[in-house]
Each structure stands twice: as C-alpha cells, then as structure tokens.
Design an enzyme around this catalytic site. Sequence first.
Site, PDB file in Angstrom:
ATOM      1  N   ARG A   1      26.000  38.393  45.094  1.00 21.43           N
ATOM      2  CA  ARG A   1      25.817  39.792  45.513  1.00 21.43           C
ATOM      3  C   ARG A   1      26.061  39.908  47.019  1.00 21.43           C
ATOM      4  NH1 ARG A   1      21.733  43.796  43.094  1.00 21.43           N
ATOM      5  NH2 ARG A   1      23.687  44.956  43.188  1.00 21.43           N
TER       6      ARG A   1
ATOM      7  N   GLN B   1      24.554  52.972  35.458  1.00 18.28           N
ATOM      8  CA  GLN B   1      23.137  52.585  35.555  1.00 18.28           C
ATOM      9  C   GLN B   1      22.218  53.802  35.460  1.00 18.28           C
ATOM     10  OE1 GLN B   1      25.525  51.606  37.680  1.00 18.28           O
ATOM     11  NE2 GLN B   1      25.246  49.495  38.349  1.00 18.28           N
TER      12      GLN B   1
ATOM     13  N   ASP C   1      20.917  48.891  49.067  1.00 26.24           N
ATOM     14  CA  ASP C   1      21.213  47.470  48.899  1.00 26.24           C
ATOM     15  C   ASP C   1      21.149  46.723  50.222  1.00 26.24           C
ATOM     16  OD1 ASP C   1      22.734  48.851  46.489  1.00 26.24           O
ATOM     17  OD2 ASP C   1      22.276  46.775  45.964  1.00 26.24           O
TER      18      ASP C   1
ATOM     19  N   ASN D   1      24.681  51.363  49.711  1.00 27.48           N
ATOM     20  CA  ASN D   1      24.062  51.556  48.396  1.00 27.48           C
ATOM     21  C   ASN D   1      25.188  51.749  47.383  1.00 27.48           C
ATOM     22  OD1 ASN D   1      21.693  51.861  46.733  1.00 27.48           O
ATOM     23  ND2 ASN D   1      22.107  54.062  46.639  1.00 27.48           N
ATOM     24  N   LYS D   2      24.824  51.895  46.140  1.00 31.18           N
ATOM     25  CA  LYS D   2      25.806  52.020  45.056  1.00 31.18           C
ATOM     26  C   LYS D   2      26.912  53.026  45.401  1.00 31.18           C
ATOM     27  CE  LYS D   2      25.303  50.086  42.039  1.00 31.18           C
ATOM     28  NZ  LYS D   2      25.769  48.698  42.063  1.00 31.18           N
TER      29      LYS D   2
END
Lengths: 302, 302
Positions: free
Chosen positions: B25, B138, B179, B189-190
């Site tokens: 990640r 998600q 994140d 972030n996403k």
Amino acid sequence: MWLATQENPDLVALQLAANELIESRPTAINLRWAVDEILKKLTDLPDTERPARALAFVEEVCETDVESCRCIGLAGLEIIKALPAFKKNERPINVLTHCNAGWLACVDWGSALSPIYSAHAEGIDIHVWVDETRPRNQGASLTSFELDQQGVPFHLVSDNAGGHLMQEGKVDLCLVGADRVTRNGDVANKIGTYLKALAAHDNEVPFYVAFPGTTIDWSTESWRSIPIEERSEDEVTLVRGRLEDGTITSVSIGPNNTPAANPAFDVTPSRLITGLITERGVVNPNEYSIKNLYPEYSNFIQ
Amino acid sequence: MWLATQENPDLVALQLAANELIESRPTAINLRWAVDEILKKLTDLPDTERPARALAFVEEVCETDVESCRCIGLAGLEIIKALPAFKKNERPINVLTHCNAGWLACVDWGSALSPIYSAHAEGIDIHVWVDETRPRNQGASLTSFELDQQGVPFHLVSDNAGGHLMQEGKVDLCLVGADRVTRNGDVANKIGTYLKALAAHDNEVPFYVAFPGTTIDWSTESWRSIPIEERSEDEVTLVRGRLEDGTITSVSIGPNNTPAANPAFDVTPSRLITGLITERGVVNPNEYSIKNLYPEYSNFIQ
C-alpha cells in the site's frame, strides 16, 4: 413523430405523441425543439399529407445534424491547434470527455467527439481519457466503442479519476456535450460534468462544451429552473455488462434492497466554462455573445 | 508481522516481510507506521521473545485504534451539532461520504463514519449520501452494508451525483477518511475525494476529514511527493457484483480489450478542507495547528 403520423395523423393524437416524446427526456432540449418544429409544420396540412411531410422534415433534421456536427468538429479543431501543448509540440494531446456525444448520440460526427475525429483525421496525435460515466456507463460502452472503431487511442477511467489526472498535468483539454444550454451559457449535461468543470477550473485546464444551436433553451434564464430528470434506482444498484461467455447481464453492487438516488444530469455554471463550440463557431458563455451568434432567436427571449 | 515472527523471527526475514507489507500500500501511511513501530520494538529482543512481543503490540494497536475512533466520533459529533442545519432544526442532517472509513476499515467505530454513528446513537436524525466509490465500489458494498446494519438511513449514489446534490442544498456536511495526511494538512484519500472537496468548496458545504494521528506523514511536506498507487486495469473494466441467484461474478462494462488507467488515490489540498477531525480533537489544516496537536512528533520534521 413520423411513426405517429402513420398510426394516426389526427392533430390530437399527434399532440399526445409529442407530449409523450417530450416528457421522456425532461432535461434535454433538442428533442423538444424537433418535436415542436414538426408539429408546427404539420398543423396546417390536411391529415393525408402529414406522413410525407413528417418524413421529409425528419430527413432534413438528420442532414442538418450531420452538417452541424461537421462544423463543430472544424471549430473544435482550431481550439486543439491553439492549445499550449500543441504549440509546444507536446504529444499526444490529451483530451478528457464525459458520457457519449459521438456518432452514436448525434449523426455521423457527434458533438464533443467531432473535434477529436477532425484532429485524428488530420493526423494529430491525440489521446482521450474516457470517463466511464456512471450510472449508465455510456463512456465505457459507447465512447470506448466509437474511439476503438475510429482508431483513436484512449484509456477508460473511473469518473473519480479526472481530478487527479488534471492535477498531474495529464489533461490538455476537457470536451463535453450538452443536453440543454441556457441563453446565458449555463450547461445541463450528464451527471458528473459539473465536477469535471470544477477540476478543470482549479487546474487551469480549458473546458469546452460542444453542441448545435438547437440545444440552446432561449426561454430559460437561470439554470436553477432546468428540470433534472430523476431516474430509476436500479441504474445505480445494478451494473449491466458482459459475462466471460458473452452473455449480457446485470450484477447487483450493493446489499439487497439498497436504496439509491439517481439524478441523471447536473448543471455547469457558465463561469466554469472556457467556451462553447457550435456549428457557427466558438463563443464565450454569456448572453450577449450567444445572442450575437444566433440573432434570429433573440425574439424568443422574454 | 506477528505471523512473520512465527514463521521466522530472524531480523532479516522480518525486514523482508515488513518491506512486502509496506509496498502493498504505497499511498496509505498507517500501515507503514505500524510496521516501523513493531520492527523498532523487536530489534533488541532475542529471537525467541519476538512472537509474543509482536502479538502484544498488535493487540495494543487494536485497542488504541478503537479508542481513537471513538474519540473521532465524539469530536465529529460536535461538528454536526454546530451545523447551521442542526441549529435551525432542519432534519435529517445530510452527510455525504466517499469510500469506506467505517468499522470494516478501522476497528469498531471507523473514522469518517464514527461521527455518524455517534450522532445516530444520540438519536439525531441523520441521513447519508453514500458515494459508490468506483472502481472498487467500497461505498456500494461496504458503507451501505455498515449503515444498513446500524440502521442509519442512507441512499447510494453514483460518484457523479455529489456535485448536483450540493448545488441543490441537499448536503449539510462532507465527511471522508484519509490514507495519508501531510504535516501541512493536504489529504491523500480514495480517488474522487478531491472532486467532492471542490464541489463542497464551490457550494460552501463544510468538508471534514477524519483520521487518527498515525495517518499523518511527518516527513512529507508537499502533497506532490506522495506516491499514488496505480492499480490493475481490470478493476475499471470489470465490475464485481451479485447475479440474481446470489452468485458473485464480474461483468465487463466496455468492449473487449478496452485499455484503462486506474489511479487509486488523489490528493485534496488543505485549502479545500474545512477541518481535520482527530482523536485529539478538531484542528485547522495547516502545519502550525497540526504540530501543536501532536507536539511529540515535531522532531520528526526535517
């Protein structure tokens, strides 16, 4: 409407058919324009002459549409050639587009894709970022198909990716179509267009909207009065696609009975738009410029 | 890492396992923090004591995480109670969220969803717009599931819809996770988070980011140096879901061999963020405020 004249050329029946057609797309305006025009042309004719007149009009609209879209392509081509990336000889020229405004939506050339096809035909090295355009995935299914058929290089991206691509300097131009344009240059288009316009504005990427003049709604001044079509929840919760064996089916992406909301369009205010590409050339998104381009319509304005 | 100590507690082997975990990640930072911490704690111990120490540390992280997320919920609850809509007694309070930052991502409470759960537990009438969060969905699969389980009213929307909902005044607050947060308050972030932050800014909707302090990357000053993970094309071209008979499968949404690009995160610059919600309270997104909240980390800054 031509089919309706064959079924029953009576004016009352035609008016009902017209209403049904118009109500099927409350946000888009070209359809309403075409239906209104055809009704006007048929009203004073005897019943028996209506089918032939309707067909002639439909063919005329089709021809005009082809020519409009070709002109939009040529006007848009000049914008591509004026891009800093083009002048600095950076290749490919990266264009981001949303939804489908190509030859599957319009005739032969399309609106937003027409400048891309013109550039490609001239041998300009162009690459397209194709927004998949949830929930109906018109980008993934239609625009990808068109570009592939035309041999224009592209990558499909999720609708979420455009902002990041612009931040990274990977987009030279945004080019979208329109479902309705107000006389002061606000643009109703497929849901998500507004988000891309915001990102383009934030990253100083030119954002152009391409459409024929019939997309202009002369009666609406404020975008707030444009009706936004709310569509079925299923379009959000179910995704249509192809299984490995080629079968077309839908899969559910949320838990059972997930409630969803599905507004189908949004409005991009003119302040976020660099310019409008029409069959009569490129124009700034404000009432004065738009009226000057279409003087014959100024009497429509209350 | 605990599993790695059981397989081979040798430091070289542990370092290899640590690298593999961190590289899985590249954008998120909490994982790197936890792995670095565990390595530090194990280094000076004899091999035989490493597995037990690793397990103890993992359990400690888990407990701390629960407590952090509970505190984030309480801090976020105060933001909800300070919203103009709350004060004017307009109900429900509409919150838009992106991706999943609930108890499926963190432990017990989650980060971005924790304030929503706290509000719901207090009997506040709250409603959530759930971004489906393409390409992995998600939001559609995880957040919908969580909210449904908790009995919090929600509607799933396509990622494209958020701008329109904000234009229509249907969003009182945007609440997302992170994140990685730079020490000056930029947030990775996403993918798609940035687009929602732009829309929130354009419509004067408060935009808050919730995360525990371990999400702060003290070493990175500029968001431009955050590596953005590029994931598989298949995640874009294939959509995973459930057929009517319950079978989980994937459908292809584009023509065969459609090329795709898949950046998994984007960065929202601090100028678009109203505030950061941490386990130590709410803070403005700038280096001075963040350092004051976490004084023990200021020596990490070069």
